[in-house]
Design a protein around this motif. Sequence first.
Motif, PDB file in Angstrom:
ATOM      1  N   GLN A  37      -2.973  -5.871   1.955  1.00  0.00           N
ATOM      2  CA  GLN A  37      -1.987  -6.905   1.686  1.00  0.00           C
ATOM      3  C   GLN A  37      -2.517  -7.960   0.722  1.00  0.00           C
ATOM      4  O   GLN A  37      -1.826  -8.877   0.368  1.00  0.00           O
ATOM      5  N   ASN A  46       5.460  -1.194  -6.293  1.00  0.00           N
ATOM      6  CA  ASN A  46       6.341  -1.691  -5.256  1.00  0.00           C
ATOM      7  C   ASN A  46       7.546  -2.368  -5.914  1.00  0.00           C
ATOM      8  O   ASN A  46       7.382  -3.245  -6.752  1.00  0.00           O
ATOM      9  N   HIS A  62       9.705  -5.287   4.402  1.00  0.00           N
ATOM     10  CA  HIS A  62       9.393  -4.164   3.523  1.00  0.00           C
ATOM     11  C   HIS A  62      10.654  -3.621   2.872  1.00  0.00           C
ATOM     12  O   HIS A  62      11.716  -3.595   3.490  1.00  0.00           O
ATOM     13  N   ALA A 112       6.596   0.996   4.245  1.00  0.00           N
ATOM     14  CA  ALA A 112       5.996   0.190   5.303  1.00  0.00           C
ATOM     15  C   ALA A 112       4.589  -0.157   5.046  1.00  0.00           C
ATOM     16  O   ALA A 112       4.063  -0.939   4.562  1.00  0.00           O
TER      17      ALA A 112
END
Length: 149
Positions: free
Chosen positions: A24, A31, A113, A149
């Motif tokens: 993270q 993404n 997400h 996820a």
Amino acid sequence: MSTLSTSLLDFQEERQKLQSDTSQSKPERQNPCYACGVCCQHFRISFYSGELMGETGGWVPVELTTQIGPLRACMKGTEKGSGRCIGLRGEIGDPSIRCGVYEQRPSVCREFHAYDAHGTPNPDCQRLRLAAGLPPLDDIPPNDNDLAA
């Protein structure tokens, strides 16, 4: 040990896990969130006030938040929903959009997400993207499911 002490210990353990999670710490450009940002100007970004920097050992900068209850805070700009988060930098849908407090973002942002574990787009994400004039997300093929996820 009191329930409050146990809750604080549980919170501190979760905080350490979130802060030490290297997956993270640096966003990957594949993404779809990194060319969107629409959720950051739609939802009230509220979270447990223990995440605020200070005595509880939180990480979210206090000056970027508004206290909305005894144990709740939210990112400035999102107090009533449908407001732009103070941390959002850039224009919605632009590939250069980013979170200006990515390393210090609250847990609610870390936990939202664009895809579920099966590679299916988040329905809230889809709805908001369409409302903002952005294209819907495609499902991720099962063998390329590392973005989910």
